[in-house]
Design an enzyme around this catalytic site. Structure first.
Site, PDB file in Angstrom:
ATOM      1  N   CYS A 160      34.372  39.094  43.686  1.00 23.34           N
ATOM      2  CA  CYS A 160      33.719  38.161  42.758  1.00 23.34           C
ATOM      3  C   CYS A 160      34.667  37.855  41.593  1.00 23.34           C
ATOM      4  O   CYS A 160      35.488  38.682  41.207  1.00 23.34           O
ATOM      5  CB  CYS A 160      32.413  38.761  42.230  1.00 23.34           C
ATOM      6  SG  CYS A 160      31.468  37.625  41.165  1.00 23.34           S
ATOM      7  N   ASP A 181      33.868  37.728  38.615  1.00 21.24           N
ATOM      8  CA  ASP A 181      33.401  38.481  37.438  1.00 21.24           C
ATOM      9  C   ASP A 181      34.549  39.274  36.792  1.00 21.24           C
ATOM     10  O   ASP A 181      35.238  40.043  37.464  1.00 21.24           O
ATOM     11  CB  ASP A 181      32.281  39.442  37.884  1.00 21.24           C
ATOM     12  CG  ASP A 181      31.509  40.014  36.710  1.00 21.24           C
ATOM     13  OD1 ASP A 181      32.131  40.646  35.818  1.00 21.24           O
ATOM     14  OD2 ASP A 181      30.276  39.847  36.663  1.00 21.24           O
ATOM     15  N   ARG A 205      34.615  41.792  35.079  1.00 17.08           N
ATOM     16  CA  ARG A 205      34.475  43.251  35.045  1.00 17.08           C
ATOM     17  C   ARG A 205      34.837  43.913  36.365  1.00 17.08           C
ATOM     18  O   ARG A 205      34.731  45.129  36.493  1.00 17.08           O
ATOM     19  CB  ARG A 205      33.019  43.603  34.666  1.00 17.08           C
ATOM     20  CG  ARG A 205      32.609  43.086  33.300  1.00 17.08           C
ATOM     21  CD  ARG A 205      31.099  43.089  33.137  1.00 17.08           C
ATOM     22  NE  ARG A 205      30.448  42.165  34.069  1.00 17.08           N
ATOM     23  CZ  ARG A 205      29.128  41.982  34.139  1.00 17.08           C
ATOM     24  NH1 ARG A 205      28.323  42.679  33.351  1.00 17.08           N
ATOM     25  NH2 ARG A 205      28.616  41.118  34.996  1.00 17.08           N
ATOM     26  N   HIS A 229      29.450  43.308  43.958  1.00 13.55           N
ATOM     27  CA  HIS A 229      29.118  44.210  42.845  1.00 13.55           C
ATOM     28  C   HIS A 229      27.650  44.065  42.485  1.00 13.55           C
ATOM     29  O   HIS A 229      27.063  42.996  42.643  1.00 13.55           O
ATOM     30  CB  HIS A 229      30.016  43.943  41.626  1.00 13.55           C
ATOM     31  CG  HIS A 229      29.784  42.635  40.959  1.00 13.55           C
ATOM     32  ND1 HIS A 229      29.008  42.488  39.828  1.00 13.55           N
ATOM     33  CD2 HIS A 229      30.202  41.383  41.270  1.00 13.55           C
ATOM     34  CE1 HIS A 229      28.986  41.212  39.461  1.00 13.55           C
ATOM     35  NE2 HIS A 229      29.701  40.518  40.315  1.00 13.55           N
ATOM     36  N   CYS A 268      25.241  41.089  40.204  1.00 13.00           N
ATOM     37  CA  CYS A 268      26.057  39.867  40.287  1.00 13.00           C
ATOM     38  C   CYS A 268      25.264  38.648  39.792  1.00 13.00           C
ATOM     39  O   CYS A 268      24.171  38.356  40.283  1.00 13.00           O
ATOM     40  CB  CYS A 268      26.523  39.648  41.725  1.00 13.00           C
ATOM     41  SG  CYS A 268      27.595  38.202  41.917  1.00 13.00           S
TER      42      CYS A 268
HETATM   43 CO    CO Z   1      29.485  38.516  40.623  1.00  9.96          CO
END
Ligand code: CO
Length: 210
Positions: A43, A45, A47, A99, A102
């Site tokens: 992803c 993302d 993090r 994750h 999400c």
């Molecule tokens: Co995500």
């Protein structure tokens, strides 16, 4: 806590010094070729940084990231990355990493418009519809989202195994394994979803192309 670009350039110079000191000749070596064993699909993302969470250095993992770590068959970006990683770099393992929590999965569960991204996330609604009983049976919404995050990883692993790129590699005798893992932002730990696929025999007959 935003850093301006000048700060980032200074960070870069400090990193170069440190990295070269710890790995003498590393930039010289990397300038000639890359030879990663892994393709990472994760992803976007911020993090969930690929290299960092599995302790890999530059040159060790080929990376593709998009919103909600999806393998959509009309995505020429992902398919080009996959083709290059499998046919040219010869990676031995593809890691599909989702994750918990999400945002893309959460958006797909809602009945409202978010924008262009709704088209991108549409296939997650299909996964939700197919597993609605199991997901809705969970009492709190966080657990529902997290179950769908896991189901999404499982589906994207299957989607990878349905591509002609992966199936042709298997057909040519290449050792290639697709793994599904999920990351917890809350404690930094990765969990193996135990859905690895390494041969065409593990693919539903309907999706076998070769
Ligand atoms: Co995500």
């Amino acid at each position: 806590m935003s850093q301006n670009i000048q700060q980032l350039l200074e960070n870069n110079q400090a990193w170069v010094k440190r990295f070269e000191k710890e790995n003498p000749g590393i930039f010289e070596k990397l300038s000639h070729q890359q030879n990663p064993e892994y393709l990472w699909i994760g992803c976007s993302d911020s993090r969930v940084p690929a290299n960092t969470i599995v302790g890999l250095q530059p040159g060790e993992v080929f990376v593709h990231r998009n919103v909600a770590n999806l393998v959509n068959y009309t995505d020429f970006n992902l398919l080009s990355v996959l083709e290059y990683a499998v046919n040219v770099l010869g990676v031995s393992d593809i890691i599909l990493c989702g994750h918990y929590g999400c945002g893309g999965v959460m958006a797909a569960m809602e009945s409202q418009e978010h924008g262009l991204v709704d088209n991108w996330l549409r296939s997650i609604k299909d996964i939700y519809r197919e597993n609605k009983k199991a997901v809705d049976a969970l009492s709190d919404s966080k657990a529902q989202v997290n179950l769908l995050c896991e189901l999404n990883v499982k589906q994207q692993v299957k989607n990878l195994s349905h591509t002609s790129i992966v199936q042709n590699a298997w057909n040519n005798g290449t050792h290639l394994t697709i793994h599904g893992v999920i990351y917890s932002i809350e404690d930094g730990l990765l969990k193996d979803m135990q859905v690895s696929i390494s041969s065409i025999d593990e693919v539903d007959r309907l999706y076998q192309l070769v």
